[in-house]
Design a protein around this motif. Structure first.
Motif, PDB file in Angstrom:
ATOM      1  N   ALA A  78       0.781  -1.284   0.114  1.00 18.14           N
ATOM      2  CA  ALA A  78      -0.255  -0.075   0.006  1.00 18.14           C
ATOM      3  C   ALA A  78       0.678   1.391   0.168  1.00 18.14           C
ATOM      4  N   THR A  79       1.889   1.381  -0.578  1.00 22.79           N
ATOM      5  CA  THR A  79       2.845   2.536  -0.687  1.00 22.79           C
ATOM      6  C   THR A  79       2.513   2.992  -2.038  1.00 22.79           C
ATOM      7  N   PRO A  80       3.282   4.394  -2.184  1.00 20.27           N
ATOM      8  CA  PRO A  80       3.032   4.937  -3.606  1.00 20.27           C
ATOM      9  C   PRO A  80       3.529   3.994  -4.603  1.00 20.27           C
ATOM     10  N   PRO A  81       3.175   4.198  -5.981  1.00 17.06           N
ATOM     11  CA  PRO A  81       3.515   3.610  -6.923  1.00 17.06           C
ATOM     12  C   PRO A  81       4.996   3.422  -7.260  1.00 17.06           C
ATOM     13  N   ASP A  82       5.873   4.061  -6.768  1.00 18.55           N
ATOM     14  CA  ASP A  82       7.345   4.333  -7.139  1.00 18.55           C
ATOM     15  C   ASP A  82       8.037   3.171  -6.564  1.00 18.55           C
ATOM     16  N   THR A  83       7.427   2.276  -5.522  1.00 19.53           N
ATOM     17  CA  THR A  83       8.163   1.181  -4.833  1.00 19.53           C
ATOM     18  C   THR A  83       7.224  -0.121  -5.068  1.00 19.53           C
ATOM     19  N   ARG A 106       4.354   2.487 -11.937  1.00 20.29           N
ATOM     20  CA  ARG A 106       4.629   3.949 -12.634  1.00 20.29           C
ATOM     21  C   ARG A 106       4.628   3.727 -14.168  1.00 20.29           C
ATOM     22  N   SER A 107       4.414   2.368 -14.423  1.00 19.70           N
ATOM     23  CA  SER A 107       4.905   2.315 -16.125  1.00 19.70           C
ATOM     24  C   SER A 107       4.264   0.784 -16.343  1.00 19.70           C
ATOM     25  N   TYR A 108       4.028   0.662 -17.801  1.00 18.75           N
ATOM     26  CA  TYR A 108       3.733  -0.692 -18.116  1.00 18.75           C
ATOM     27  C   TYR A 108       4.819  -1.546 -18.102  1.00 18.75           C
ATOM     28  N   GLN A 109       6.168  -1.075 -18.204  1.00 19.17           N
ATOM     29  CA  GLN A 109       7.373  -2.050 -18.286  1.00 19.17           C
ATOM     30  C   GLN A 109       7.317  -2.412 -16.724  1.00 19.17           C
ATOM     31  N   GLU A 110       7.309  -1.739 -15.764  1.00 17.35           N
ATOM     32  CA  GLU A 110       7.161  -2.067 -14.257  1.00 17.35           C
ATOM     33  C   GLU A 110       6.222  -3.258 -14.062  1.00 17.35           C
ATOM     34  N   CYS A 111       5.099  -3.066 -14.541  1.00 21.32           N
ATOM     35  CA  CYS A 111       3.893  -3.952 -14.564  1.00 21.32           C
ATOM     36  C   CYS A 111       4.575  -5.344 -15.036  1.00 21.32           C
ATOM     37  N   LEU A 112       5.148  -5.223 -16.110  1.00 15.41           N
ATOM     38  CA  LEU A 112       5.438  -6.627 -16.686  1.00 15.41           C
ATOM     39  C   LEU A 112       6.482  -7.113 -15.953  1.00 15.41           C
ATOM     40  N   SER A 113       7.441  -6.467 -15.437  1.00 21.50           N
ATOM     41  CA  SER A 113       8.446  -7.337 -14.462  1.00 21.50           C
ATOM     42  C   SER A 113       7.990  -7.690 -13.142  1.00 21.50           C
ATOM     43  N   MET A 114       6.669  -7.138 -12.965  1.00 22.92           N
ATOM     44  CA  MET A 114       6.185  -7.594 -11.577  1.00 22.92           C
ATOM     45  C   MET A 114       5.252  -8.997 -11.923  1.00 22.92           C
ATOM     46  N   ILE A 115       4.787  -8.928 -13.061  1.00 25.39           N
ATOM     47  CA  ILE A 115       4.093 -10.204 -13.544  1.00 25.39           C
ATOM     48  C   ILE A 115       5.190 -11.406 -13.679  1.00 25.39           C
ATOM     49  N   GLU A 116       6.241 -11.188 -14.327  1.00 23.98           N
ATOM     50  CA  GLU A 116       7.131 -12.046 -14.617  1.00 23.98           C
ATOM     51  C   GLU A 116       7.796 -12.739 -13.265  1.00 23.98           C
ATOM     52  N   ALA A 117       8.042 -11.833 -12.407  1.00 21.89           N
ATOM     53  CA  ALA A 117       8.460 -12.283 -11.053  1.00 21.89           C
ATOM     54  C   ALA A 117       7.440 -13.352 -10.587  1.00 21.89           C
ATOM     55  N   CYS A 118       6.244 -12.721 -10.307  1.00 25.29           N
ATOM     56  CA  CYS A 118       4.957 -13.679  -9.789  1.00 25.29           C
ATOM     57  C   CYS A 118       4.796 -15.022 -10.530  1.00 25.29           C
ATOM     58  N   ASP A 179       3.498  14.151  -8.599  1.00 25.15           N
ATOM     59  CA  ASP A 179       4.903  14.019  -8.569  1.00 25.15           C
ATOM     60  C   ASP A 179       4.900  12.925  -9.601  1.00 25.15           C
ATOM     61  N   PRO A 180       4.955  13.026 -10.866  1.00 27.41           N
ATOM     62  CA  PRO A 180       5.146  11.920 -11.890  1.00 27.41           C
ATOM     63  C   PRO A 180       6.363  10.830 -11.439  1.00 27.41           C
ATOM     64  N   LYS A 181       7.356  11.353 -10.862  1.00 23.37           N
ATOM     65  CA  LYS A 181       8.613  10.510 -10.659  1.00 23.37           C
ATOM     66  C   LYS A 181       7.903   9.160  -9.380  1.00 23.37           C
ATOM     67  N   ILE A 182       6.938   9.613  -8.771  1.00 26.97           N
ATOM     68  CA  ILE A 182       6.470   8.852  -7.760  1.00 26.97           C
ATOM     69  C   ILE A 182       5.454   8.042  -8.241  1.00 26.97           C
ATOM     70  N   GLY A 185       2.006   9.687 -13.017  1.00 25.18           N
ATOM     71  CA  GLY A 185       1.315  10.756 -14.058  1.00 25.18           C
ATOM     72  C   GLY A 185       0.260  11.446 -13.565  1.00 25.18           C
ATOM     73  N   GLY A 186       0.490  11.882 -12.241  1.00 19.72           N
ATOM     74  CA  GLY A 186      -0.556  12.738 -11.624  1.00 19.72           C
ATOM     75  C   GLY A 186      -1.978  12.155 -11.405  1.00 19.72           C
ATOM     76  N   TYR A 187      -2.673  13.073 -11.085  1.00 14.10           N
ATOM     77  CA  TYR A 187      -4.311  12.759 -11.068  1.00 14.10           C
ATOM     78  C   TYR A 187      -4.829  12.038 -12.058  1.00 14.10           C
ATOM     79  N   PHE A 188      -4.098  12.179 -13.433  1.00 13.11           N
ATOM     80  CA  PHE A 188      -4.669  11.284 -14.306  1.00 13.11           C
ATOM     81  C   PHE A 188      -4.524   9.714 -14.052  1.00 13.11           C
ATOM     82  N   TYR A 189      -3.162   9.469 -13.673  1.00 13.59           N
ATOM     83  CA  TYR A 189      -2.938   8.075 -13.382  1.00 13.59           C
ATOM     84  C   TYR A 189      -3.576   7.553 -12.001  1.00 13.59           C
ATOM     85  N   ASP A 190      -3.855   8.436 -11.052  1.00  9.80           N
ATOM     86  CA  ASP A 190      -4.447   8.196  -9.682  1.00  9.80           C
ATOM     87  C   ASP A 190      -5.947   7.823  -9.745  1.00  9.80           C
ATOM     88  N   LEU A 191      -6.720   8.596 -10.646  1.00  7.52           N
ATOM     89  CA  LEU A 191      -8.234   8.573 -10.753  1.00  7.52           C
ATOM     90  C   LEU A 191      -8.866   7.914 -12.130  1.00  7.52           C
TER      91      LEU A 191
END
Length: 335
Positions: A78-83, A106-118, A179-182, A185-191
């Motif tokens: 339940a951390t911010p998306p950067d972790t 934060r990104s589709y590529q990060e999602c793929l890394s999560m899927i692959e690990a699991c 903060d897009p680094k965290i 992509g701002g409230y667009f990503y959040d909502l």
């Protein structure tokens, strides 16, 4: 059912911030055969305080300690998306099922890394797109499936909010969501992620998307207005406006699914009603009472699946699709 789970899901929560206070944390403890064994937050004082207030036995200020706790057999991130990717991959390394907050990363590529690990660890990965299990969204799905509004033609999302609640009186934001680094992509990503994921659930995957995104107000680092168009794999078309810089007079939260015989309209964040309009018939309004522990219905499906009694509708694969759509829509944004 995974090998390390038998009769009870014993959660360890990484990141016990605001979302855990009401929306999710209590739900993990109220569901039968589900409990919270330990929590973690880098601020030890806050971790201990959360554990004390919620009657949780153990707390940590280091994620590795929680991940390796032998009494914990499932992880809620339940951390911010950067972790999200970092902790998901670590949870996979110790072969513990993962429930991760949205957006998935934060990104589709990060999602793929999560899927692959699991996948390599042979553990399930779930994402907190809890609207897939809420009664109002299930009602929309029921109406669509019934055919009463005919063939679905298009979708229109209109979400406009004033900037005042987002920044302090000096115009300086202390909110990681802008903060897009965290956040990615701002409230667009959040909502918008909630909306686009729900539409994936209701109408099927989006296969093409594009758009424009700008930072018009310059009040924070992230873009504050986005427009997009998208196409589902069944040829339904959609468009969206997401503006977080408008006046009070322009605020709006309405999504409309338009069919050949009528339409369904509903808000995502304002409240939980659904309006059905069919040609030559009276307008119908359905209203729903939603628990303050809003993630409970989705978490129930996770617990059921982990115990071998059902299936969760929000997985790493579906969560990654939503990240892909978000990226496609903002691809033309200025760096």
């Amino acid at each position: 059912m995974t090998e390390n789970i038998e009769k009870e899901i014993c959660w360890g929560i990484i990141g016990v911030g605001d979302v855990c206070e009401i929306k999710s944390g209590p739900a993990l403890m109220k569901i039968t055969h589900s409990t919270v064994k330990a929590v973690m937050r880098r601020n030890a004082v806050k971790a201990k305080d959360f554990a004390s207030r919620h009657n949780i036995e153990k707390w940590y200020d280091n994620a590795d300690d929680l991940l390796n706790d032998p009494e914990v057999n499932a992880i809620y991130i339940a951390t911010p998306p950067d972790t999200h990717a970092e902790y998901t991959i670590k949870a996979a390394a110790v072969k513990k099922p993962v429930y991760v907050e949205k957006p998935m990363a934060r990104s589709y590529q990060e999602c793929l890394s999560m899927i692959e690990a699991c996948k390599k660890a042979n553990i399930p990965l779930y994402v907190a797109y809890y609207r897939r299990a809420l009664p109002n969204i299930l009602k929309v799905k029921e109406i669509i499936s019934s055919g009463v509004i005919g063939a679905i033609r298009s979708v229109d999302i209109n979400l406009q909010m004033t900037i005042e609640p987002i920044v302090d009186p000096n115009g300086i934001s202390n909110n990681w969501r802008v903060d897009p680094k965290i956040s990615g992509g701002g409230y667009f990503y959040d909502l918008a992620s909630h909306q686009l994921d729900a539409l994936d659930f209701l109408l099927g995957p989006i296969i093409e998307a594009k758009g424009f995104s700008e930072n018009q107000s310059k009040e924070y680092k992230a873009d504050d207005i986005t427009v997009g168009i998208f196409k589902f794999d069944n040829d339904i078309l959609g468009k969206g406006l997401w503006a977080f810089n408008t006046s009070q007079a322009s605020q709006n939260d309405r999504t409309t699914i338009i069919g050949s015989k009528g339409q369904i309209s509903f808000p995502f964040f304002e409240d939980h009603h659904v309006i059905l309009e069919i040609d030559n018939q009276p307008i119908k309004k359905f209203e729903f009472e939603i628990s303050k522990h809003i993630q409970m219905p989705l978490i129930q499906t996770i617990v059921d699946e982990l115990l071998g009694k059902g299936n969760c509708p929000s997985t790493g694969k579906s969560g990654a699709r939503t990240n892909w759509v978000l990226e496609q829509i903002i691809m033309n944004r200025k760096d």
